[in-house]
Structures are given as C-alpha cells and as structure tokens.
Write a protein that holds these residues in place. Structure first.
Motif, PDB file in Angstrom:
ATOM      1  N   LEU A   1       0.854  -1.186   0.000  1.00  0.00           N
ATOM      2  CA  LEU A   1       0.000   0.000   0.000  1.00  0.00           C
ATOM      3  C   LEU A   1       0.890   1.237   0.000  1.00  0.00           C
ATOM      4  N   HIS A   2       0.477   2.275  -0.702  1.00  0.00           N
ATOM      5  CA  HIS A   2       1.265   3.509  -0.796  1.00  0.00           C
ATOM      6  C   HIS A   2       0.373   4.714  -0.536  1.00  0.00           C
ATOM      7  N   ILE A   3       0.954   5.715   0.086  1.00  0.00           N
ATOM      8  CA  ILE A   3       0.279   7.003   0.243  1.00  0.00           C
ATOM      9  C   ILE A   3       1.220   8.066  -0.315  1.00  0.00           C
ATOM     10  N   VAL A   4       0.659   8.953  -1.118  1.00  0.00           N
ATOM     11  CA  VAL A   4       1.452  10.009  -1.752  1.00  0.00           C
ATOM     12  C   VAL A   4       0.762  11.335  -1.467  1.00  0.00           C
ATOM     13  N   HIS A   5       1.525  12.282  -0.954  1.00  0.00           N
ATOM     14  CA  HIS A   5       1.016  13.631  -0.694  1.00  0.00           C
ATOM     15  C   HIS A   5       1.730  14.607  -1.614  1.00  0.00           C
ATOM     16  N   HIS A   6       0.988  15.580  -2.116  1.00  0.00           N
ATOM     17  CA  HIS A   6       1.603  16.577  -2.985  1.00  0.00           C
ATOM     18  C   HIS A   6       0.848  17.895  -2.842  1.00  0.00           C
ATOM     19  N   GLY A   7       1.591  18.974  -2.827  1.00  0.00           N
ATOM     20  CA  GLY A   7       0.984  20.301  -2.821  1.00  0.00           C
ATOM     21  C   GLY A   7       0.719  20.740  -4.256  1.00  0.00           C
ATOM     22  N   ARG A   8      -0.491  21.183  -4.522  1.00  0.00           N
ATOM     23  CA  ARG A   8      -0.864  21.577  -5.885  1.00  0.00           C
ATOM     24  C   ARG A   8       0.018  22.706  -6.415  1.00  0.00           C
ATOM     25  N   GLU A   9       0.430  23.602  -5.528  1.00  0.00           N
ATOM     26  CA  GLU A   9       1.254  24.732  -5.955  1.00  0.00           C
ATOM     27  C   GLU A   9       2.753  24.486  -5.759  1.00  0.00           C
ATOM     28  N   ASP A  10       3.154  23.247  -5.662  1.00  0.00           N
ATOM     29  CA  ASP A  10       4.569  22.887  -5.495  1.00  0.00           C
ATOM     30  C   ASP A  10       5.373  23.377  -6.697  1.00  0.00           C
ATOM     31  N   GLN A  11       6.347  24.246  -6.453  1.00  0.00           N
ATOM     32  CA  GLN A  11       7.211  24.779  -7.505  1.00  0.00           C
ATOM     33  C   GLN A  11       8.529  24.013  -7.594  1.00  0.00           C
ATOM     34  N   VAL A  12       8.763  23.079  -6.667  1.00  0.00           N
ATOM     35  CA  VAL A  12      10.009  22.323  -6.629  1.00  0.00           C
ATOM     36  C   VAL A  12       9.882  21.025  -7.429  1.00  0.00           C
ATOM     37  N   ILE A  13       8.815  20.287  -7.180  1.00  0.00           N
ATOM     38  CA  ILE A  13       8.582  19.007  -7.856  1.00  0.00           C
ATOM     39  C   ILE A  13       7.220  19.081  -8.540  1.00  0.00           C
ATOM     40  N   PRO A  14       7.193  19.008  -9.859  1.00  0.00           N
ATOM     41  CA  PRO A  14       5.923  19.142 -10.586  1.00  0.00           C
ATOM     42  C   PRO A  14       4.962  17.974 -10.308  1.00  0.00           C
ATOM     43  N   LEU A  15       3.737  18.300  -9.970  1.00  0.00           N
ATOM     44  CA  LEU A  15       2.703  17.309  -9.674  1.00  0.00           C
ATOM     45  C   LEU A  15       2.462  16.370 -10.851  1.00  0.00           C
TER      46      LEU A  15
ATOM     47  N   GLU B   1       4.278  15.408 -13.339  1.00  0.00           N
ATOM     48  CA  GLU B   1       5.372  14.527 -13.750  1.00  0.00           C
ATOM     49  C   GLU B   1       5.789  13.521 -12.682  1.00  0.00           C
ATOM     50  N   THR B   2       5.275  13.670 -11.475  1.00  0.00           N
ATOM     51  CA  THR B   2       5.737  12.790 -10.399  1.00  0.00           C
ATOM     52  C   THR B   2       4.571  12.078  -9.708  1.00  0.00           C
ATOM     53  N   SER B   3       3.900  12.747  -8.820  1.00  0.00           N
ATOM     54  CA  SER B   3       2.866  12.102  -8.008  1.00  0.00           C
ATOM     55  C   SER B   3       1.695  11.589  -8.843  1.00  0.00           C
ATOM     56  N   LEU B   4       1.250  12.360  -9.831  1.00  0.00           N
ATOM     57  CA  LEU B   4       0.167  11.878 -10.683  1.00  0.00           C
ATOM     58  C   LEU B   4       0.599  10.659 -11.484  1.00  0.00           C
ATOM     59  N   LYS B   5       1.832  10.673 -11.946  1.00  0.00           N
ATOM     60  CA  LYS B   5       2.378   9.529 -12.683  1.00  0.00           C
ATOM     61  C   LYS B   5       2.451   8.295 -11.777  1.00  0.00           C
ATOM     62  N   MET B   6       2.927   8.474 -10.537  1.00  0.00           N
ATOM     63  CA  MET B   6       2.992   7.349  -9.597  1.00  0.00           C
ATOM     64  C   MET B   6       1.601   6.798  -9.306  1.00  0.00           C
ATOM     65  N   ALA B   7       0.620   7.687  -9.161  1.00  0.00           N
ATOM     66  CA  ALA B   7      -0.746   7.250  -8.873  1.00  0.00           C
ATOM     67  C   ALA B   7      -1.312   6.413 -10.022  1.00  0.00           C
ATOM     68  N   GLN B   8      -0.883   6.695 -11.226  1.00  0.00           N
ATOM     69  CA  GLN B   8      -1.337   5.915 -12.381  1.00  0.00           C
ATOM     70  C   GLN B   8      -0.631   4.563 -12.457  1.00  0.00           C
ATOM     71  N   LEU B   9       0.611   4.499 -11.999  1.00  0.00           N
ATOM     72  CA  LEU B   9       1.419   3.292 -12.162  1.00  0.00           C
ATOM     73  C   LEU B   9       1.324   2.310 -11.002  1.00  0.00           C
ATOM     74  N   LEU B  10       1.148   2.813  -9.789  1.00  0.00           N
ATOM     75  CA  LEU B  10       1.101   1.942  -8.619  1.00  0.00           C
ATOM     76  C   LEU B  10      -0.290   1.327  -8.461  1.00  0.00           C
ATOM     77  N   PRO B  11      -0.371   0.036  -8.161  1.00  0.00           N
ATOM     78  CA  PRO B  11      -1.682  -0.607  -8.051  1.00  0.00           C
ATOM     79  C   PRO B  11      -2.447  -0.260  -6.766  1.00  0.00           C
ATOM     80  N   ASN B  12      -1.768  -0.001  -5.673  1.00  0.00           N
ATOM     81  CA  ASN B  12      -2.424   0.254  -4.375  1.00  0.00           C
ATOM     82  C   ASN B  12      -1.939   1.588  -3.825  1.00  0.00           C
TER      83      ASN B  12
END
Length: 81
Positions: free
Chosen positions: A14-28, A30-41
């Motif tokens: 199981l995975h939990i991913v948190h991301h700030g919508r206005e994050d200027q350091v790590i683009p949402l 390209e990272t967290s949304l992509k992980m959410a699509q690839l990880l099954p749980n």
C-alpha cells in the motif's frame, strides 16, 4: 525524478502520496500523478493552496491522513496473514 513504469507497476504494498498543488520544486503532473497511475495500491492526496512542504503547510490534514492510512495498513496486513 525518473519513473520506469515496468518496475514500479509491480509494487504490491500500500502507498500514500502527498503533494501540494502549488509545489514549484517538484511538478505534480510529472511525479505524483504519474505514480498514482502506475502503482496498483496507492492513495494520492493533493493539497490545494500548498507548496512543497505538505507536512508543514497542511500539518493537521497531512497527519490525519497518515494516521488513517496506517490504521488501514494494519487491517491490510492482518488480511494477508
């Protein structure tokens, strides 16, 4: 951050991913949304009006979600035994 779909998609935990919508350091997108699509749980939580430090900028919401996630993990582990 580089994610290779073939290697991450096989993760069974199981995975939990948190991301700030206005994050200027790590683009949402390209990272967290992509992980959410690839990880099954995965649980993805995107905080509005939040930058890079979700645990600091949204402390209560972040903590509540982590505590809830960990309580679910106990149930998940018990079911796997």
């Amino acid at each position: 951050m580089s994610i290779i779909g073939n290697s991450i998609g096989g993760a069974l935990a199981l995975h939990i991913v948190h991301h700030g919508r206005e994050d200027q350091v790590i683009p949402l997108q390209e990272t967290s949304l992509k992980m959410a699509q690839l990880l099954p749980n995965v649980e993805l939580h995107v905080f509005s009006q939040c930058g890079h430090w979700t645990q600091i900028e949204k402390t209560k919401e972040f903590s509540d979600q982590v505590i809830y996630f960990l309580s679910l993990r106990k149930v998940y582990v018990a079911l796997q035994c």
